[in-house]
Design a protein around this motif. Structure first.
Motif, PDB file in Angstrom:
ATOM      1  N   ILE A 103     -19.829 -23.215  -0.274  1.00  0.00           N
ATOM      2  CA  ILE A 103     -18.790 -24.241  -0.237  1.00  0.00           C
ATOM      3  C   ILE A 103     -18.864 -24.954   1.100  1.00  0.00           C
ATOM      4  CG2 ILE A 103     -16.304 -24.657  -0.231  1.00  0.00           C
ATOM      5  CD1 ILE A 103     -15.981 -22.486  -2.271  1.00  0.00           C
ATOM      6  N   GLU A 104     -18.971 -26.261   1.045  1.00  0.00           N
ATOM      7  CA  GLU A 104     -19.153 -27.033   2.275  1.00  0.00           C
ATOM      8  C   GLU A 104     -17.872 -27.095   3.095  1.00  0.00           C
ATOM      9  OE1 GLU A 104     -20.941 -31.316   3.817  1.00  0.00           O
ATOM     10  OE2 GLU A 104     -20.210 -31.139   1.749  1.00  0.00           O
ATOM     11  N   ARG A 156     -14.497 -28.350   1.328  1.00  0.00           N
ATOM     12  CA  ARG A 156     -14.671 -29.768   0.988  1.00  0.00           C
ATOM     13  C   ARG A 156     -15.303 -29.972  -0.385  1.00  0.00           C
ATOM     14  NH1 ARG A 156     -17.413 -32.559   6.163  1.00  0.00           N
ATOM     15  NH2 ARG A 156     -16.768 -34.432   5.042  1.00  0.00           N
ATOM     16  N   ARG A 157     -16.320 -29.190  -0.723  1.00  0.00           N
ATOM     17  CA  ARG A 157     -16.941 -29.308  -2.052  1.00  0.00           C
ATOM     18  C   ARG A 157     -17.743 -28.049  -2.331  1.00  0.00           C
ATOM     19  NH1 ARG A 157     -22.680 -32.335  -2.092  1.00  0.00           N
ATOM     20  NH2 ARG A 157     -23.218 -32.196   0.122  1.00  0.00           N
ATOM     21  N   ILE A 158     -17.992 -27.798  -3.609  1.00  0.00           N
ATOM     22  CA  ILE A 158     -18.770 -26.638  -4.025  1.00  0.00           C
ATOM     23  C   ILE A 158     -20.173 -27.117  -4.400  1.00  0.00           C
ATOM     24  CG2 ILE A 158     -17.727 -26.833  -6.331  1.00  0.00           C
ATOM     25  CD1 ILE A 158     -18.263 -23.850  -6.695  1.00  0.00           C
ATOM     26  N   PHE A 159     -21.183 -26.535  -3.790  1.00  0.00           N
ATOM     27  CA  PHE A 159     -22.556 -26.975  -4.026  1.00  0.00           C
ATOM     28  C   PHE A 159     -23.033 -26.612  -5.440  1.00  0.00           C
ATOM     29  CE2 PHE A 159     -22.606 -27.086   0.628  1.00  0.00           C
ATOM     30  CZ  PHE A 159     -23.250 -28.291   0.846  1.00  0.00           C
ATOM     31  N   LYS A 161     -21.526 -26.829  -8.241  1.00  0.00           N
ATOM     32  CA  LYS A 161     -20.628 -27.415  -9.238  1.00  0.00           C
ATOM     33  C   LYS A 161     -21.315 -27.570 -10.592  1.00  0.00           C
ATOM     34  CE  LYS A 161     -17.974 -31.576 -10.360  1.00  0.00           C
ATOM     35  NZ  LYS A 161     -17.547 -32.923  -9.904  1.00  0.00           N
ATOM     36  N   LEU A 207      -9.744 -26.051  -5.053  1.00  0.00           N
ATOM     37  CA  LEU A 207     -10.877 -26.975  -5.047  1.00  0.00           C
ATOM     38  C   LEU A 207     -11.703 -26.813  -6.315  1.00  0.00           C
ATOM     39  CD1 LEU A 207     -12.949 -28.904  -3.663  1.00  0.00           C
ATOM     40  CD2 LEU A 207     -13.981 -26.850  -2.657  1.00  0.00           C
ATOM     41  N   ARG A 210     -10.047 -28.304  -9.324  1.00  0.00           N
ATOM     42  CA  ARG A 210     -10.199 -29.764  -9.375  1.00  0.00           C
ATOM     43  C   ARG A 210     -11.618 -30.151  -9.795  1.00  0.00           C
ATOM     44  NH1 ARG A 210      -7.831 -29.249  -4.287  1.00  0.00           N
ATOM     45  NH2 ARG A 210      -9.680 -30.081  -3.239  1.00  0.00           N
ATOM     46  N   GLU A 211     -12.610 -29.457  -9.233  1.00  0.00           N
ATOM     47  CA  GLU A 211     -14.008 -29.810  -9.475  1.00  0.00           C
ATOM     48  C   GLU A 211     -14.405 -29.612 -10.941  1.00  0.00           C
ATOM     49  OE1 GLU A 211     -16.755 -30.307  -6.220  1.00  0.00           O
ATOM     50  OE2 GLU A 211     -15.128 -31.617  -6.877  1.00  0.00           O
TER      51      GLU A 211
END
Length: 322
Positions: A103-104, A156-159, A161, A207, A210-211
């Motif tokens: 996860i970034e 910030r985001r999941i790689f 995904k 997160l 949401r993703e």
């Protein structure tokens, strides 16, 4: 319905001195039963806390593994055990998979300036100072002793995904981002590297919800509902709440607070509901009958009525667990 369920450590793992495999297994059985019932009717992604496990690993490996390495190990350990127990309560051909995602995080996140999250064992001050000199770790007073502290940057985001979405679309029950996932960032050379930190598991779960386009975000903890005026004669268990109304109240930062903040964040970002409550009430939380439902479609706050809804209010011995 697609549901992301975040299992808090108090709802999942033994909190006492017994950290054996058998003790873990006993706690995971009840979690598996509740999750299996949910998974028979819905698409489910499960995230979970790691409870005392990083500290246990630090004690077992005195070389001092980094925080993100300990998180990865505990994610795999709990995922494997939970997979087995889920398999005991679901049809034999139900696909179940554990995903350990990167996860970034932002390497310039202000959290790195003031690390606050305690990990690992408790030391006396002299030993803590010796360890700090040898390892470069930051230490702080915690209760009657000293512990290592690490930063908790914002996810910030999941790689992973795309593989996560693919697994869910194929009907797989996915156990993902235990303990908050593996914090990762790009360095100055543009290389992807692990970061010695821990991500708050509730914000990581929100997160992921949401993703993957979850219709509902559930946070299961050791308490029946979110309470206002906790521990006082005016204590009230919240039944429904709008995000803005709930966030006007203060909640403990080390326990129910992150769950409330993560749930409100999910509701605002998606326009979909979230719920917080006890692990055994997962199905009832989906129906809106138990726990605390946070919704964009309500105004203000309503409360459970203990006299007419037995068990809806927090029992005196319950606590706001993590």
């Amino acid at each position: 319905m697609r549901i992301v369920t975040a299992l808090g450590s108090a709802a999942l793992l033994p909190q006492g001195p017994d950290v054996s495999r058998d003790a873990h297994r006993a706690n995971l059985v009840s979690a598996a039963k509740a999750l299996a019932k949910l998974a028979l009717e819905h698409q489910v992604v499960v995230t979970h806390g790691d409870g005392p496990q990083p500290g246990v690993l630090a004690l077992q490996g005195q070389a001092g593994p980094s925080a993100e390495v300990m998180g990865t190990q505990t994610d795999s350990l709990i995922g494997y055990m939970l997979e087995q127990e889920l398999g005991n309560w679901l049809p034999f051909d139900t696909p179940i998979a554990t995903l350990v995602p990167m996860i970034e995080v932002d390497p310039d996140d202000p959290a790195f300036d003031t690390p606050m999250h305690c990990v690992g064992p408790v030391y006396d001050r002299a030993e803590a100072e010796r360890i700090a000199v040898r390892t470069g770790w930051q230490m702080r007073a915690d209760g009657g002793g000293w512990r290592r502290v690490v930063a908790t940057p914002v996810p910030r985001r999941i790689f992973q995904k795309r593989p996560l979405e693919w697994l869910v679309e194929q009907g797989t029950i996915v156990l993902c981002a235990g303990g908050g996932g593996v914090p990762t960032a790009y360095n100055d050379a543009g290389d992807l590297v692990c970061v010695d930190a821990l991500i708050d598991k509730d914000f990581a779960a929100a997160l992921i919800a949401r993703e993957v386009g979850a219709d509902l975000f559930l946070a299961a903890t050791g308490a029946d509902a979110v309470c206002l005026d906790w521990g006082t004669a005016d204590q009230r268990a919240v039944k429904t709440a709008a995000p803005d109304a709930l966030e006007r109240h203060a909640f403990a930062a080390g326990s129910i607070g992150p769950k409330v903040a993560a749930a409100c964040q999910f509701v605002r970002a998606t326009g979909k509901p979230a719920a917080i409550g006890a692990l055994c009430d997962l199905s009832a939380m989906v129906a809106g009958a138990r726990g605390t439902v946070i919704s964009p479609d309500v105004t203000g706050i309503t409360f459970h009525e203990p006299a007419s809804e037995p068990g809806a209010a927090l029992a005196p011995e319950m606590r706001h667990g993590t």
